[in-house]
Design a protein around this motif. Structure first.
Motif, PDB file in Angstrom:
ATOM      1  N   THR A   1       0.835  -1.192   0.000  1.00 53.66           N
ATOM      2  CA  THR A   1       0.000   0.000   0.000  1.00 53.66           C
ATOM      3  C   THR A   1       0.872   1.245   0.000  1.00 53.66           C
ATOM      4  N   ASP A   2       0.740   2.057  -1.038  1.00 54.57           N
ATOM      5  CA  ASP A   2       1.481   3.323  -1.192  1.00 54.57           C
ATOM      6  C   ASP A   2       2.984   3.139  -1.347  1.00 54.57           C
ATOM      7  N   GLU A   3       3.467   1.927  -1.581  1.00 56.56           N
ATOM      8  CA  GLU A   3       4.912   1.698  -1.577  1.00 56.56           C
ATOM      9  C   GLU A   3       5.510   1.512  -2.963  1.00 56.56           C
ATOM     10  N   TRP A   4       4.748   1.696  -4.007  1.00 61.28           N
ATOM     11  CA  TRP A   4       5.271   1.527  -5.355  1.00 61.28           C
ATOM     12  C   TRP A   4       6.298   2.603  -5.675  1.00 61.28           C
ATOM     13  N   ASP A   5       7.023   2.385  -6.759  1.00 58.07           N
ATOM     14  CA  ASP A   5       8.038   3.320  -7.219  1.00 58.07           C
ATOM     15  C   ASP A   5       7.635   3.887  -8.574  1.00 58.07           C
ATOM     16  N   LEU A   6       8.160   5.052  -8.897  1.00 55.94           N
ATOM     17  CA  LEU A   6       8.028   5.625 -10.238  1.00 55.94           C
ATOM     18  C   LEU A   6       9.377   5.458 -10.920  1.00 55.94           C
ATOM     19  N   ILE A   7       9.393   4.668 -12.004  1.00 53.08           N
ATOM     20  CA  ILE A   7      10.639   4.243 -12.637  1.00 53.08           C
ATOM     21  C   ILE A   7      10.499   4.347 -14.148  1.00 53.08           C
ATOM     22  N   GLY A   8      11.587   4.693 -14.821  1.00 53.49           N
ATOM     23  CA  GLY A   8      11.666   4.610 -16.274  1.00 53.49           C
ATOM     24  C   GLY A   8      12.862   3.764 -16.649  1.00 53.49           C
ATOM     25  N   SER A   9      12.906   3.322 -17.876  1.00 48.79           N
ATOM     26  CA  SER A   9      14.055   2.522 -18.300  1.00 48.79           C
ATOM     27  C   SER A   9      15.287   3.409 -18.457  1.00 48.79           C
TER      28      SER A   9
ATOM     29  N   ALA B   1       4.798   3.103 -13.212  1.00 50.85           N
ATOM     30  CA  ALA B   1       4.703   2.635 -11.831  1.00 50.85           C
ATOM     31  C   ALA B   1       5.225   1.211 -11.789  1.00 50.85           C
ATOM     32  N   MET B   2       6.148   0.927 -10.887  1.00 52.60           N
ATOM     33  CA  MET B   2       6.707  -0.417 -10.770  1.00 52.60           C
ATOM     34  C   MET B   2       6.851  -0.793  -9.305  1.00 52.60           C
ATOM     35  N   ALA B   3       6.949  -2.092  -9.079  1.00 56.49           N
ATOM     36  CA  ALA B   3       7.164  -2.590  -7.722  1.00 56.49           C
ATOM     37  C   ALA B   3       7.865  -3.930  -7.785  1.00 56.49           C
ATOM     38  N   SER B   4       8.677  -4.175  -6.786  1.00 59.69           N
ATOM     39  CA  SER B   4       9.358  -5.471  -6.669  1.00 59.69           C
ATOM     40  C   SER B   4       8.634  -6.326  -5.632  1.00 59.69           C
ATOM     41  N   VAL B   5       9.011  -7.595  -5.569  1.00 61.31           N
ATOM     42  CA  VAL B   5       8.415  -8.519  -4.611  1.00 61.31           C
ATOM     43  C   VAL B   5       8.856  -8.145  -3.201  1.00 61.31           C
ATOM     44  N   SER B   6       7.913  -8.086  -2.287  1.00 61.62           N
ATOM     45  CA  SER B   6       8.245  -7.806  -0.895  1.00 61.62           C
ATOM     46  C   SER B   6       9.174  -8.887  -0.361  1.00 61.62           C
TER      47      SER B   6
ATOM     48  N   GLU C   1       6.658  24.869 -11.475  1.00 62.36           N
ATOM     49  CA  GLU C   1       7.940  24.569 -12.112  1.00 62.36           C
ATOM     50  C   GLU C   1       8.848  23.852 -11.124  1.00 62.36           C
ATOM     51  N   ALA C   2       8.704  22.539 -11.118  1.00 60.08           N
ATOM     52  CA  ALA C   2       9.432  21.706 -10.165  1.00 60.08           C
ATOM     53  C   ALA C   2       9.383  20.262 -10.632  1.00 60.08           C
ATOM     54  N   VAL C   3      10.195  19.456  -9.994  1.00 66.99           N
ATOM     55  CA  VAL C   3      10.153  18.007 -10.155  1.00 66.99           C
ATOM     56  C   VAL C   3       9.424  17.455  -8.937  1.00 66.99           C
ATOM     57  N   TYR C   4       8.414  16.626  -9.168  1.00 68.28           N
ATOM     58  CA  TYR C   4       7.611  16.090  -8.069  1.00 68.28           C
ATOM     59  C   TYR C   4       7.907  14.604  -7.908  1.00 68.28           C
ATOM     60  N   GLY C   5       8.582  14.273  -6.810  1.00 61.65           N
ATOM     61  CA  GLY C   5       8.995  12.902  -6.556  1.00 61.65           C
ATOM     62  C   GLY C   5       8.053  12.207  -5.591  1.00 61.65           C
ATOM     63  N   TYR C   6       7.645  10.986  -5.950  1.00 65.03           N
ATOM     64  CA  TYR C   6       6.714  10.222  -5.114  1.00 65.03           C
ATOM     65  C   TYR C   6       7.438   9.692  -3.880  1.00 65.03           C
ATOM     66  N   ASP C   7       6.803   9.840  -2.709  1.00 64.87           N
ATOM     67  CA  ASP C   7       7.462   9.489  -1.453  1.00 64.87           C
ATOM     68  C   ASP C   7       7.293   8.032  -1.044  1.00 64.87           C
ATOM     69  N   ALA C   8       6.381   7.307  -1.678  1.00 62.25           N
ATOM     70  CA  ALA C   8       6.193   5.866  -1.438  1.00 62.25           C
ATOM     71  C   ALA C   8       5.883   5.540   0.020  1.00 62.25           C
ATOM     72  N   ASP C   9       5.238   6.469   0.716  1.00 61.74           N
ATOM     73  CA  ASP C   9       4.859   6.183   2.106  1.00 61.74           C
ATOM     74  C   ASP C   9       3.446   6.680   2.424  1.00 61.74           C
ATOM     75  N   GLY C  10       2.715   7.041   1.377  1.00 61.83           N
ATOM     76  CA  GLY C  10       1.348   7.502   1.581  1.00 61.83           C
ATOM     77  C   GLY C  10       1.210   8.985   1.801  1.00 61.83           C
ATOM     78  N   THR C  11       2.331   9.712   1.882  1.00 62.01           N
ATOM     79  CA  THR C  11       2.257  11.149   2.137  1.00 62.01           C
ATOM     80  C   THR C  11       2.166  11.975   0.862  1.00 62.01           C
ATOM     81  N   GLY C  12       2.306  11.337  -0.292  1.00 63.60           N
ATOM     82  CA  GLY C  12       2.188  12.063  -1.558  1.00 63.60           C
ATOM     83  C   GLY C  12       3.524  12.326  -2.208  1.00 63.60           C
TER      84      GLY C  12
END
Length: 253
Positions: free
Chosen positions: A76-84, A146-151, A218-229
């Protein structure tokens, strides 16, 4: 040695990896080439949760590399934002490679892969499945997913392809009339990109793209992966702290 490991920052004019040879760039290492990169053997870049190796080529690049990119565990909320961080990589091949053996791309019992595409026309996310991934084509470098690895796994996903040595572009489309105007993009290189003017006064993502970005956001918005946005990274972030985009890092603009 025929199979060197790079653990620090190394700068060379050019390099050729011979057939049968292996070059490993570990999580604390980087290789900067002022001229050409030629790989006839094997080149691996091995990241960690908080360290990302880099290779940067000023000249021409030939031959594949494999970037083992750390990706957050599914939850829950722990996914990552990833590109190749490499070019020419089939999404289907990536999924197959990373869901066999000890690889760690998350899946579920419904044939769904933890590779999601964002559509700002209706603010939706769609994951590839066993039915759709065969026609997915290659990763669009510079696009985020959006990507995620096995817990409990290593969190390292293997991206194998070539090194992009020219500027990469992505369209930013305002679909706020029906959806959103935010787009998910990523660093398309296996090297760090300057994000703000504290990283580099002129050669940075925000300055180069200032005419393309809404002045208010005008910014880069990085996902925090903890539910805080999302965290906002701009020119004044944290009392003018330099911000760098890690290889393959996804972000919203």
């Amino acid at each position: 040695t025929n199979d060197p490991d790079i653990t620090t920052n190394v700068t060379l004019e050019d390099i050729t990896i011979n057939s049968g040879a292996i070059l490993d760039i570990n999580s604390t290492g980087s290789l900067i080439l002022t001229d050409d990169f030629t790989n006839n053997g094997t080149v691996n870049l091995n990241s960690a949760a908080d360290h990302f190796p880099a290779i940067k080529v000023a000249g021409d690049a030939s031959g594949n590399i494999t970037y083992y990119r750390y990706v957050n565990a599914v939850g829950t909320d722990e996914w990552d934002l990833i590109g190749s961080p490499v070019d020419g990589l089939s999404i289907s091949s990536f999924a197959s490679t990373n869901t066999s053996g000890t690889a760690t791309l998350a899946t579920n019992g419904s044939g769904q892969y933890a590779i999601g595409v964002y559509d700002n026309s209706d603010d939706s996310w769609t994951n590839y499945t066993t039915g759709s991934i065969g026609s997915a084509g290659n990763f669009d470098i510079g696009k985020g997913y959006a990507m995620a690895s096995v817990s409990g796994g290593t969190g390292l996903l293997a991206f194998t392809g070539t090194i992009a040595t020219t500027d990469q572009t992505q369209a930013i489309v305002d679909n706020s009339s029906s959806g959103r105007r935010w787009e998910l993009i990523s660093n398309p290189f296996p090297s760090f990109v300057n994000a703000n003017d504290d990283a580099d006064g002129s050669n940075n993502f925000l300055t180069v793209n200032t005419s393309k970005l809404d002045d208010t956001y005008e910014a880069v918005y990085g996902y925090d992966a903890d539910g805080t946005g999302y965290t906002t990274y701009n020119h004044t972030y944290s009392s003018n702290t330099a911000v760098y985009l890690a290889p393959g890092q996804g972000f919203m603009v």
